[in-house]
Design an enzyme around this catalytic site. Structure first.
Site, PDB file in Angstrom:
ATOM      1  CD1 TRP A 179      -2.008  -2.220   1.843  1.00  0.00           C
ATOM      2  CD2 TRP A 179      -3.202  -0.974   0.422  1.00  0.00           C
ATOM      3  NE1 TRP A 179      -3.147  -2.922   1.540  1.00  0.00           N
ATOM      4  CE2 TRP A 179      -3.906  -2.174   0.667  1.00  0.00           C
ATOM      5  CE3 TRP A 179      -3.766  -0.044  -0.442  1.00  0.00           C
ATOM      6  CZ2 TRP A 179      -5.136  -2.457   0.079  1.00  0.00           C
ATOM      7  CZ3 TRP A 179      -4.994  -0.323  -1.026  1.00  0.00           C
ATOM      8  CH2 TRP A 179      -5.666  -1.513  -0.762  1.00  0.00           C
ATOM      9  CD  GLU A 238      -2.083   3.416  -3.743  1.00  0.00           C
ATOM     10  OE1 GLU A 238      -1.739   4.465  -4.333  1.00  0.00           O
ATOM     11  OE2 GLU A 238      -1.475   2.966  -2.763  1.00  0.00           O
TER      12      GLU A 238
END
Length: 268
Positions: A179, A238
């Site tokens: 992430w 994302e």
């Protein structure tokens, strides 16, 4: 009997006057409260709208030169050189295998909400925001340029989040890196990437993400980490992370369904 009726009427009148006064007081309290709330909401709306705006893009260059060569041929050569220079800086690849060059330098521009970006992408980002708003979508730049220290701080927070869920240190680090980019390998440190979200009043996150997914390429931006390219990019989906690569490259990437790594391989 008449005296009793008189007192009864007086008491009834007093009660009526008291009730009327209470109603008027309640009405005034409501009006004042409504006015205060309206003014506060109006102030908040203006604040949010100001935060979403990029600084105005000057119509002319503020440097000492005119920007136009006296010889048309020289002007054509200058334009070609500028395009070549843009391809060099706008298509720089940064990921786990390709860290930011040691001597990389960037000139930053600060937006009205305090976020910063590479000054070279400012007019393209402004055009993107203007087009989105014209379509009734209101995005904001949630995150722009980051220092190494800021990137490390974000990484540490993500690792701590996974540790709190019971992950070991090694597991937490591995999960966090899907992430958050390791400092030195984040596009945010280039100043070419922005996290774009909704203003929370006029638009939802999904509305903004959908508009960006369909239109960002027209302004030179790509969805850098799509869900079907995770194995190549090494980063989870994302929908908010957009990277400037130039209009020509972005258009090819969009229509061919590529990620930046794939595009650069096809251009070799």
């Amino acid at each position: 009997m008449e005296k009793s009726n008189y007192h009864s009427n007086v008491n009834h009148h007093k009660r009526h006057m008291k009730q009327s006064g209470e109603k008027r007081a309640f009405l005034w309290a409501f009006i004042i409260s409504f006015t205060v709330c309206t003014l506060f909401l109006g102030w908040r709306l203006v604040s949010v709208l100001e935060a979403t705006q990029l600084p105005p893009i000057p119509a002319t260059h503020t440097g000492s030169g005119t920007g136009v060569a006296e010889n048309p041929e020289e002007n054509t050569l200058a334009t070609a050189k500028e395009q070549g220079d843009e391809q060099e800086w706008s298509l720089i690849l940064v990921n786990r295998q390709n860290p930011i060059p040691a001597q990389y330098d960037v000139e930053l521009e600060q937006l009205s909400n305090g976020e910063r970006i590479d000054i070279r992408i400012s007019p393209y980002l402004q055009d993107l925001f203007d087009a989105a708003r014209a379509d009734g979508v209101y995005p904001i730049v949630a995150s722009g340029y980051r220092t190494t220290e800021k990137q490390q701080e974000i990484m540490d927070e993500k690792v701590a989040e996974y540790k709190a869920k019971g992950y070991t240190s090694a597991q937490a680090k591995a999960e966090a890196e899907t992430w958050v980019a390791v400092p030195g390998t984040s596009e945010h440190q280039l100043g070419l990437a922005v996290d774009i979200n909704a203003d929370g009043i006029h638009s939802t996150g999904n509305e903004v993400y959908r508009w960006l997914d369909e239109n960002s390429y027209r302004f030179g931006f790509i969805r850098r980490y799509p869900p079907d390219k995770t194995e190549i990019t090494g980063v989870s989906n994302e929908p908010w992370h957009y990277r400037y690569v130039g209009i020509e490259a972005a258009t090819k990437i969009y229509h061919q369904g590529l990620c930046l790594e794939e595009y650069l391989n096809t251009e070799k």
